[in-house]
Design a protein around this motif. Structure first.
Motif, PDB file in Angstrom:
ATOM      1  N   GLU A  39      34.139  -3.602 -24.728  1.00 19.88           N
ATOM      2  CA  GLU A  39      34.555  -2.208 -24.550  1.00 19.88           C
ATOM      3  C   GLU A  39      35.324  -2.045 -23.245  1.00 19.88           C
ATOM      4  OE1 GLU A  39      31.333   0.512 -24.075  1.00 19.88           O
ATOM      5  OE2 GLU A  39      30.516  -0.478 -22.291  1.00 19.88           O
ATOM      6  N   PRO A  40      36.199  -1.032 -23.163  1.00 24.97           N
ATOM      7  CA  PRO A  40      36.954  -0.794 -21.923  1.00 24.97           C
ATOM      8  C   PRO A  40      36.027  -0.363 -20.792  1.00 24.97           C
ATOM      9  CG  PRO A  40      37.936   0.367 -23.790  1.00 24.97           C
ATOM     10  CD  PRO A  40      36.589  -0.100 -24.237  1.00 24.97           C
ATOM     11  N   ILE A  41      36.416  -0.695 -19.564  1.00 25.66           N
ATOM     12  CA  ILE A  41      35.709  -0.233 -18.386  1.00 25.66           C
ATOM     13  C   ILE A  41      36.751   0.208 -17.369  1.00 25.66           C
ATOM     14  CG2 ILE A  41      35.550  -2.610 -17.498  1.00 25.66           C
ATOM     15  CD1 ILE A  41      33.021  -1.768 -15.997  1.00 25.66           C
ATOM     16  N   ASP A  42      36.594   1.398 -16.830  1.00 23.70           N
ATOM     17  CA  ASP A  42      37.478   1.888 -15.784  1.00 23.70           C
ATOM     18  C   ASP A  42      36.759   1.727 -14.450  1.00 23.70           C
ATOM     19  OD1 ASP A  42      39.545   2.649 -17.510  1.00 23.70           O
ATOM     20  OD2 ASP A  42      38.604   4.573 -17.913  1.00 23.70           O
ATOM     21  N   ILE A  43      37.435   1.124 -13.503  1.00 25.45           N
ATOM     22  CA  ILE A  43      36.862   0.909 -12.170  1.00 25.45           C
ATOM     23  C   ILE A  43      37.590   1.802 -11.186  1.00 25.45           C
ATOM     24  CG2 ILE A  43      36.527  -0.768 -10.318  1.00 25.45           C
ATOM     25  CD1 ILE A  43      36.243  -2.921 -12.460  1.00 25.45           C
ATOM     26  N   ALA A  44      36.865   2.725 -10.576  1.00 24.97           N
ATOM     27  CA  ALA A  44      37.449   3.656  -9.606  1.00 24.97           C
ATOM     28  C   ALA A  44      36.669   3.563  -8.303  1.00 24.97           C
ATOM     29  CB  ALA A  44      37.415   5.079 -10.142  1.00 24.97           C
ATOM     30  N   VAL A  45      37.364   3.373  -7.197  1.00 31.24           N
ATOM     31  CA  VAL A  45      36.720   3.269  -5.888  1.00 31.24           C
ATOM     32  C   VAL A  45      37.509   4.082  -4.868  1.00 31.24           C
ATOM     33  CG1 VAL A  45      35.654   1.013  -6.287  1.00 31.24           C
ATOM     34  CG2 VAL A  45      37.976   1.136  -5.400  1.00 31.24           C
ATOM     35  N   SER A  46      36.799   4.590  -3.870  1.00 28.22           N
ATOM     36  CA  SER A  46      37.423   5.324  -2.775  1.00 28.22           C
ATOM     37  C   SER A  46      37.115   4.601  -1.472  1.00 28.22           C
ATOM     38  CB  SER A  46      36.890   6.757  -2.707  1.00 28.22           C
ATOM     39  OG  SER A  46      37.174   7.462  -3.901  1.00 28.22           O
ATOM     40  N   PHE A  47      38.056   4.695  -0.531  1.00 30.84           N
ATOM     41  CA  PHE A  47      37.910   3.988   0.736  1.00 30.84           C
ATOM     42  C   PHE A  47      37.906   4.956   1.910  1.00 30.84           C
ATOM     43  CE2 PHE A  47      40.007   1.049  -2.230  1.00 30.84           C
ATOM     44  CZ  PHE A  47      39.052   0.046  -2.253  1.00 30.84           C
ATOM     45  N   ASP A  48      37.390   4.482   3.028  1.00 27.74           N
ATOM     46  CA  ASP A  48      37.195   5.348   4.188  1.00 27.74           C
ATOM     47  C   ASP A  48      38.503   5.775   4.847  1.00 27.74           C
ATOM     48  OD1 ASP A  48      34.485   5.257   3.834  1.00 27.74           O
ATOM     49  OD2 ASP A  48      34.130   3.681   5.314  1.00 27.74           O
ATOM     50  N   ASP A  49      39.623   5.151   4.499  1.00 30.54           N
ATOM     51  CA  ASP A  49      40.906   5.583   5.058  1.00 30.54           C
ATOM     52  C   ASP A  49      41.521   6.709   4.237  1.00 30.54           C
ATOM     53  OD1 ASP A  49      41.697   4.263   2.777  1.00 30.54           O
ATOM     54  OD2 ASP A  49      43.368   3.205   3.743  1.00 30.54           O
ATOM     55  N   GLY A  50      40.772   7.172   3.208  1.00 38.14           N
ATOM     56  CA  GLY A  50      41.236   8.266   2.376  1.00 38.14           C
ATOM     57  C   GLY A  50      41.943   7.827   1.111  1.00 38.14           C
ATOM     58  N   SER A  51      42.191   6.546   0.963  1.00 38.72           N
ATOM     59  CA  SER A  51      42.866   6.061  -0.236  1.00 38.72           C
ATOM     60  C   SER A  51      41.855   5.774  -1.339  1.00 38.72           C
ATOM     61  CB  SER A  51      43.673   4.791   0.078  1.00 38.72           C
ATOM     62  OG  SER A  51      42.807   3.734   0.463  1.00 38.72           O
ATOM     63  N   ALA A  52      42.355   5.603  -2.535  1.00 41.12           N
ATOM     64  CA  ALA A  52      41.501   5.311  -3.694  1.00 41.12           C
ATOM     65  C   ALA A  52      42.249   4.390  -4.638  1.00 41.12           C
ATOM     66  CB  ALA A  52      41.106   6.599  -4.409  1.00 41.12           C
ATOM     67  N   SER A  86      42.159   3.052  -8.874  1.00 46.40           N
ATOM     68  CA  SER A  86      41.614   3.189 -10.216  1.00 46.40           C
ATOM     69  C   SER A  86      42.225   2.092 -11.077  1.00 46.40           C
ATOM     70  CB  SER A  86      41.938   4.563 -10.796  1.00 46.40           C
ATOM     71  OG  SER A  86      41.389   4.706 -12.087  1.00 46.40           O
ATOM     72  N   LEU A  87      41.373   1.228 -11.606  1.00 46.94           N
ATOM     73  CA  LEU A  87      41.839   0.088 -12.380  1.00 46.94           C
ATOM     74  C   LEU A  87      41.537   0.292 -13.857  1.00 46.94           C
ATOM     75  CD1 LEU A  87      40.618  -2.842 -10.106  1.00 46.94           C
ATOM     76  CD2 LEU A  87      42.766  -1.583  -9.994  1.00 46.94           C
ATOM     77  N   ALA A  88      42.558   0.161 -14.675  1.00 46.06           N
ATOM     78  CA  ALA A  88      42.401   0.247 -16.127  1.00 46.06           C
ATOM     79  C   ALA A  88      42.817  -1.094 -16.729  1.00 46.06           C
ATOM     80  CB  ALA A  88      43.238   1.393 -16.679  1.00 46.06           C
ATOM     81  N   GLY A  89      42.698  -1.210 -18.049  1.00 44.52           N
ATOM     82  CA  GLY A  89      43.086  -2.443 -18.709  1.00 44.52           C
ATOM     83  C   GLY A  89      42.070  -3.554 -18.566  1.00 44.52           C
ATOM     84  N   LEU A  90      40.835  -3.202 -18.174  1.00 47.82           N
ATOM     85  CA  LEU A  90      39.764  -4.180 -18.043  1.00 47.82           C
ATOM     86  C   LEU A  90      38.662  -3.852 -19.043  1.00 47.82           C
ATOM     87  CD1 LEU A  90      39.563  -4.369 -14.134  1.00 47.82           C
ATOM     88  CD2 LEU A  90      40.676  -6.003 -15.685  1.00 47.82           C
ATOM     89  N   TYR A  91      37.886  -4.864 -19.404  1.00 48.76           N
ATOM     90  CA  TYR A  91      36.874  -4.704 -20.448  1.00 48.76           C
ATOM     91  C   TYR A  91      35.611  -5.465 -20.052  1.00 48.76           C
ATOM     92  CZ  TYR A  91      41.025  -3.381 -23.141  1.00 48.76           C
ATOM     93  OH  TYR A  91      42.177  -2.779 -23.578  1.00 48.76           O
ATOM     94  N   THR A  92      34.479  -4.983 -20.572  1.00 46.39           N
ATOM     95  CA  THR A  92      33.212  -5.654 -20.352  1.00 46.39           C
ATOM     96  C   THR A  92      32.411  -5.637 -21.654  1.00 46.39           C
ATOM     97  OG1 THR A  92      31.276  -5.779 -18.892  1.00 46.39           O
ATOM     98  CG2 THR A  92      31.991  -3.569 -19.574  1.00 46.39           C
TER      99      THR A  92
END
Length: 228
Positions: free
Chosen positions: A152-165, A167-173
């Motif tokens: 199934e698809p998995i979306d990976i979203a992370v935020s960083f302390d410098d204010g950037s973020a 979001s990774l798509a096209g990955l599956y688990t």
């Protein structure tokens, strides 16, 4: 461009290769044989080949295109076989090399003064003895999971302390709920083939995502440029 030729001691006696050279990759294909080593460092996921659309297994090395957050770690962490192999390729039962690769020119010698293979070259031959059959075993593993509708698809979203973020798509688990609902016979078949262990290693490796994010966060805060 590539210039791939079969290795031989007569023509390539003086060749050297940078064994630990970093590669600008944020996702690299892996084989099931190395899952136990990979899961301690990298998220192991599925993705699709951009050219064929076929699923394959890979290890996540970074969040941005061409970003390898392990590039400075050298031999301190396990390196996927597709990174270890450097400029080498399988050519039937022989070993080939890309003479135009930037990794060729300095580093580890391939042949000794008598024209025999050096320990480094012998290690590459051994690597391909694992890699080539491992690619086929991984293909069968992936097709089996696809047939059972476990991917199934998995979306990976992370935020960083410098204010950037990111979001990774096209990955599956692996879909754990579908796995739990498999008929007993199918689950037993996965167990007998060693696939359940591989599935558990993949799902457990997702714990490496926040660890990788912390690694990226530290780089951003320190102002260290991403290696590529």
């Amino acid at each position: 461009m590539t210039n791939i030729v079969v290795l031989n001691s007569a023509e390539h006696r003086g060749l050297r290769v940078q064994a630990l050279a970093a590669e600008p990759r944020n996702f690299i294909g892996v084989i099931v044989n190395e899952f136990a080593h990979l899961a301690m460092h990298y998220p192991i996921l599925f993705s699709k080949d951009a050219d064929t659309g076929s699923f394959y297994c890979g290890a996540m090395l970074g969040f941005d295109l061409g970003e390898n957050l392990f590039a400075q770690d050298g031999a301190k962490v396990y390196r996927p076989l597709n990174l270890q192999r450097g400029p080498f390729f399988a050519a039937g039962s022989e070993l080939a090399i890309d003479l135009d690769s930037p990794k060729v020119g300095s580093g580890e010698p391939l042949f000794d003064e008598a024209g025999g293979p050096t320990p480094y070259l012998k290690s590459m031959v051994g690597l391909f003895r694992d890699l080539v059959p491992g690619i086929e075993r991984t293909r069968i593993f992936t097709e089996t999971l696809l047939g059972l509708k476990l991917i199934e698809p998995i979306d990976i979203a992370v935020s960083f302390d410098d204010g950037s973020a990111r979001s990774l798509a096209g990955l599956y688990t692996v879909n754990k709920e579908t796995l739990r609902e498999l008929p007993d016979a199918e689950a037993l078949n996965l167990f007998r083939r060693g696939y359940l262990e591989l599935i558990y290693l993949m799902t457990a490796s997702l714990k490496q995502v926040p660890i990788l994010a912390n690694k990226k966060n530290s780089r951003l805060l320190e102002g260290v440029p991403d290696l590529s």
